[in-house]
Design an enzyme around this catalytic site. Structure first.
Site, PDB file in Angstrom:
ATOM      1  CG  ASP A 116      92.511 105.374  78.321  1.00 39.40           C
ATOM      2  OD1 ASP A 116      92.581 104.352  77.613  1.00 39.40           O
ATOM      3  OD2 ASP A 116      91.531 105.630  79.028  1.00 39.40           O
ATOM      4  NE  ARG A 135      94.045  99.924  76.356  1.00 33.37           N
ATOM      5  CZ  ARG A 135      93.477 101.055  76.787  1.00 33.37           C
ATOM      6  NH1 ARG A 135      93.879 102.233  76.329  1.00 33.37           N
ATOM      7  NH2 ARG A 135      92.488 101.010  77.656  1.00 33.37           N
ATOM      8  N   GLY A 176      83.782 102.724  84.287  1.00 35.23           N
ATOM      9  CA  GLY A 176      83.867 101.323  83.866  1.00 35.23           C
ATOM     10  C   GLY A 176      84.140 101.278  82.377  1.00 35.23           C
ATOM     11  CG  ASP A 201      89.012 107.764  84.208  1.00 36.30           C
ATOM     12  OD1 ASP A 201      89.140 108.885  84.724  1.00 36.30           O
ATOM     13  OD2 ASP A 201      88.639 107.609  83.026  1.00 36.30           O
ATOM     14  CG  ASN A 202      92.125 108.144  81.202  1.00 39.80           C
ATOM     15  OD1 ASN A 202      91.521 107.080  81.090  1.00 39.80           O
ATOM     16  ND2 ASN A 202      91.690 109.263  80.672  1.00 39.80           N
ATOM     17  N   GLY A 207      83.399 101.289  79.040  1.00 42.08           N
ATOM     18  CA  GLY A 207      82.199 101.551  78.257  1.00 42.08           C
ATOM     19  C   GLY A 207      82.376 101.179  76.796  1.00 42.08           C
ATOM     20  NE  ARG A 208      86.408 104.624  73.665  1.00 49.47           N
ATOM     21  CZ  ARG A 208      87.035 105.401  72.833  1.00 49.47           C
ATOM     22  NH1 ARG A 208      86.795 105.310  71.557  1.00 49.47           N
ATOM     23  NH2 ARG A 208      87.904 106.276  73.260  1.00 49.47           N
TER      24      ARG A 208
HETATM   25  P1  AMP Z   1      88.209 107.974  78.096  1.00 48.67           P
HETATM   26  O1  AMP Z   1      88.002 109.437  77.944  1.00 48.67           O
HETATM   27  O2  AMP Z   1      88.463 107.260  76.808  1.00 48.67           O
HETATM   28  O3  AMP Z   1      89.204 107.630  79.142  1.00 48.67           O
HETATM   29  O4  AMP Z   1      86.809 107.395  78.577  1.00 48.67           O
HETATM   30  C1  AMP Z   1      86.143 107.813  79.750  1.00 48.67           C
HETATM   31  C2  AMP Z   1      84.970 106.905  80.000  1.00 48.67           C
HETATM   32  O5  AMP Z   1      84.003 107.021  78.938  1.00 48.67           O
HETATM   33  C3  AMP Z   1      85.309 105.435  80.091  1.00 48.67           C
HETATM   34  O6  AMP Z   1      84.493 104.859  81.063  1.00 48.67           O
HETATM   35  C4  AMP Z   1      84.986 104.924  78.720  1.00 48.67           C
HETATM   36  O7  AMP Z   1      84.706 103.547  78.726  1.00 48.67           O
HETATM   37  C5  AMP Z   1      83.754 105.742  78.367  1.00 48.67           C
HETATM   38  N1  AMP Z   1      83.572 105.872  76.921  1.00 48.67           N
HETATM   39  C6  AMP Z   1      84.352 106.571  76.068  1.00 48.67           C
HETATM   40  N2  AMP Z   1      83.888 106.470  74.812  1.00 48.67           N
HETATM   41  C7  AMP Z   1      82.779 105.694  74.845  1.00 48.67           C
HETATM   42  C8  AMP Z   1      81.848 105.212  73.855  1.00 48.67           C
HETATM   43  N3  AMP Z   1      81.967 105.515  72.569  1.00 48.67           N
HETATM   44  N4  AMP Z   1      80.840 104.429  74.285  1.00 48.67           N
HETATM   45  C9  AMP Z   1      80.718 104.105  75.576  1.00 48.67           C
HETATM   46  N5  AMP Z   1      81.542 104.525  76.540  1.00 48.67           N
HETATM   47  C10 AMP Z   1      82.574 105.311  76.193  1.00 48.67           C
HETATM   48 MG    MG Z   2      90.018 106.102  79.876  1.00 50.73          MG
END
Ligand code: AMP
Ligand code: MG
Length: 489
Positions: free
Chosen positions: A264, A178, A92, A254-255, A94-95
Site C-alpha cells: 500500500d 498489483r 475490505g 490493514d496495510n 473498496g477499490r
Molecule cells: P488505503 O488508505 O488505500 O489503505 O485504504 C483504506 C480503505 O479505504 C480500504 O478499505 C480501501 O479499499 C478504501 N478505499 C480507499 N480509496 C477508496 C475509493 N476511492 N473508493 C472506495 N474505497 C476506497
Molecule cells: Mg490499504
C-alpha cells in the site's frame, strides 16, 4: 504455450475463494471508456511466466483494465478490518479486486489484483476508482523498492481508463495491476476476530501457513511458530525501510501484510535530509507514522495481530495472553539485530563489535544536526577521498570518522573489501520526491510518459554508479524541501 488468442500464459488457481464465504465477496471490474496502456512491466511478466510481448496494445489495455478477464480468474473483493491511526474499523477492498492467484512456472502462487477498477461491496461511499498519478506513484516506488532488495508487492501494469475521477479536481483515471505474495493483512485476521468466528480464524491461519510458511506445516506448535515468523519478517522488513530512509506513511494494521512484504504505497516517501521525525503525509498530524516511529508502530500492529491468534495459541485465555506477550517482546531485539547488521554493511564492516550500534547512532545524530542527505552521505562514505565540504567538513563528522577508521583498521580487511561491501548496501539512487512528482506531473498533466520511463530506468538499478553529477542523485532544490504527500484515494 498460449492456446486461446490473447492468453498470455495465465495459470489461475483461486485458492482464496475456497476459504469461508465471509472472507470475500464476488465482484466484477467496472466497464471503462477507453483503456490505454501506460506502462507494462516486461521483466516482471517474464518472472511470472506471462508473455506480453506479442499481445496487441488494445488487447493488453482491455486485459489490464478488467474488460477481458483472463481464463480461470474469479474476481473477488477481500474482507478485512483495521486500526486506522489507532481507531478500529471494518474495511475490505473498496477499490481493489483480486482476480485470483496465478501459479508461476516455478510453482510460486501470486495474487493478481486490480486497484481502481470500480466499486465493491466494501466501498463505503467511495467510488472504487483511482487516479493516474497515485497509481504511477505506486508503480515507480514499488519497483524501486524491489530493486533495492526490499520485500514488496510489485506492479505489473498501469492502464489509463479514458475516464476521469473526481477528487479535489477532475483527474485522469487509471488501474494498477498489483502482484503480491498475498493480500492477507493483519487486518484480515482482525476481521475474523471482530466477527468472533474461531472457525474462520483457524481456516485463515491454516491457509496462510500453507501459503507463506509451509515449513511450519506439522509443527507441534504451529500457530505460535507462525506468530514468531510473522514478527521476525516484520522486524527484518522495517529494518530495511529504516536503512534506506523509507517512510511508509500509513502503517495502519490493514496495510501490514502477513507475508512480510511492503504493501500500500499511498503517502509514502523517501527521506532526503536525515531526521528521525520526518513525516510526509498531510493527514499524519501527530507524527504517529514518522520515520523514527516505524519500529514502534510495527510492534504495536504485531500486538494487534497476536491478539487475533489468542484462541489458537492456548485453550486457557491467560496462558494464551502470556504466550503472545512473550512473542511480541521479542520484536525490539530482533529489529535491533537486523538494523545493526544492515548498518554494519552500510559502514563496510564485516565483523561485529558491541559498540557498532552506538557508532551508527553517533553518525546519525551528527547527520541530523547538519541536515545531511541520508542517501548521499552513505554513498559518499565509500568514496576514495571524502569531500571536505558540508557535512564531511564538520567537527562532529571528523571526530566520528576517526572512530570509524579505527574500527575498520581493527578488522584488518583491505579497504577494497570494505568499500565493495558498502557499495552493495548504499544505493546511489532512490526515487526522490521531487523527481517522482516531476514524472507524475508530466504524465498526468501533459500525457508525457517519457519522464517517468527515464526515472524508472535509474531507480530500478539503484546500486549502479552514475558518472559525474546527475539530476537523479541531487537532493531537492530548497523550494521542494517541505514535501507533503496525500492519500491516493
Ligand atoms: P488505503 O488508505 O488505500 O489503505 O485504504 C483504506 C480503505 O479505504 C480500504 O478499505 C480501501 O479499499 C478504501 N478505499 C480507499 N480509496 C477508496 C475509493 N476511492 N473508493 C472506495 N474505497 C476506497
Ligand atoms: Mg490499504
Amino acid at each position: 504455450m498460449a492456446e486461446v488468442p490473447g492468453d498470455i500464459g495465465w495459470q489461475f488457481d483461486n485458492t482464496y475463494t475456497r476459504l469461508p464465504n465471509e472472507l470475500f465477496v464476488r465482484v466484477k471490474p467496472a466497464p471503462v471508456r477507453e483503456p490505454r496502456v501506460v506502462v507494462l512491466n516486461h521483466a516482471l511478466s517474464a518472472e511470472l511466466g506471462l508473455d506480453l510481448r506479442y499481445l496487441p496494445a488494445e488487447e493488453a489495455a482491455r486485459l489490464f483494465a478488467g474488460q477481458a478477464l483472463p481464463p480461470g480468474a474469479e474476481p473477488i473483493a477481500q474482507a478485512y478490518a483495521g486500526h486506522q491511526f489507532g481507531g478500529f474499523t471494518m474495511l475490505g477492498d473498496g477499490r481493489a479486486i483480486l482476480l485470483g492467484e496465478h501459479r508461476t512456472p516455478s510453482g510460486r502462487l501470486v495474487d493478481i489484483q486490480f486497484k481502481g477498477s470500480g466499486p465493491t461491496a466494501f466501498s463505503r461511499g467511495g467510488d472504487g476508482l483511482a487516479a493516474l498519478g497515485p497509481m504511477l506513484r505506486e508503480y515507480i516506488i514499488s519497483e524501486a523498492m524491489h530493486s533495492l532488495g526490499i520485500p514488496t508487492t510489485r506492479s505489473l501494469a498501469v492502464v489509463g481508463t479514458g475516464g476521469t475521477v473526481r477528487r479535489e479536481t477532475k483527474l485522469p483515471g487509471a488501474i494498477l495491476t498489483r502482484v503480491a505474495e498475498s493480500h492477507i493483512r493483519v487486518g484480515t485476521f482482525q476481521y475474523t476476530m471482530a466477527r468472533g468466528d474461531h472457525g474462520t480464524l483457524r481456516s485463515l491461519a491454516d491457509y496462510t501457513i500453507v501459503r507463506h510458511f509451509p515449513e511450519l506445516i506439522g509443527h507441534p506448535e504451529r500457530y505460535l511458530a507462525f506468530l514468531n515468523e510473522v514478527i521476525r519478517r516484520q522486524a527484518a522488513l522495517i529494518a530495511r525501510w529504516q536503512l534506506v530512509g523509507f517512510v511508509h506513511g500509513v502503517m495502519n494494521t490493514d496495510n501490514m501484510a502477513v507475508s512480510g512484504e511492503t504493501i500500500d504505497y499511498g503517502p509514502c516517501a523517501f527521506m532526503d535530509a536525515y531526521h528521525a521525525d520526518t513525516v510526509f503525509s498531510s493527514i499524519d498530524h501527530g507524527g504517529r507514522y514518522a520515520y523514527g516511529n516505524q519500529p514502534t508502530i510495527a510492534q504495536w500492529n504485531l500486538a494487534r495481530f497476536a491478539e487475533t491468534l489468542l484462541p489458537l495459541l492456548h485453550a486457557d485465555a491467560n496462558r494464551a495472553v502470556a504466550i503472545a506477550t512473550e512473542a511480541i517482546h521479542e520484536f525490539p531485539g530482533l529489529y535491533e539485530e537486523f538494523w545493526t547488521a544492515g548498518m554494519r554493511q552500510k559502514l563496510g564492516l564485516c565483523t561485529a563489535e558491541a559498540e557498532d550500534r552506538e557508532l551508527a547512532d553517533v553518525l546519525l545524530k551528527a547527520m541530523q544536526e547538519a541536515k545531511a542527505d541520508f542517501t548521499n552521505t552513505f554513498r559518499d562514505l565509500s568514496t576514495e577521498r571524502l569531500p571536505t565540504t558540508d557535512f564531511f567538513g564538520t567537527s562532529a563528522f571528523r571526530a566520528w570518522n576517526d572512530r570509524w577508521q579505527a574500527r575498520r583498521d581493527r578488522e584488518g580487511q583491505p579497504r577494497a573489501v570494505s568499500v565493495a561491501r558498502m557499495r552493495s548496501a548504499n544505493p546511489e539512487v532512490i526515487p526522490r520526491n521531487h523527481l517522482v512528482e516531476e514524472a507524475l506531473a508530466a504524465a498526468s498533466d501533459d500525457g508525457d510518459f517519457s519522464v517517468m520511463h527515464a526515472l524508472l530506468v535509474v531507480v530500478t538499478s539503484p546500486y549502479q554508479r552514475l558518472s559525474g553529477t546527475s539530476k537523479y542523485t541531487e537532493p531537492p532544490p530548497a523550494a521542494a524541501r517541505r514535501y507533503r504527500t496525500f492519500c491516493g484515494t
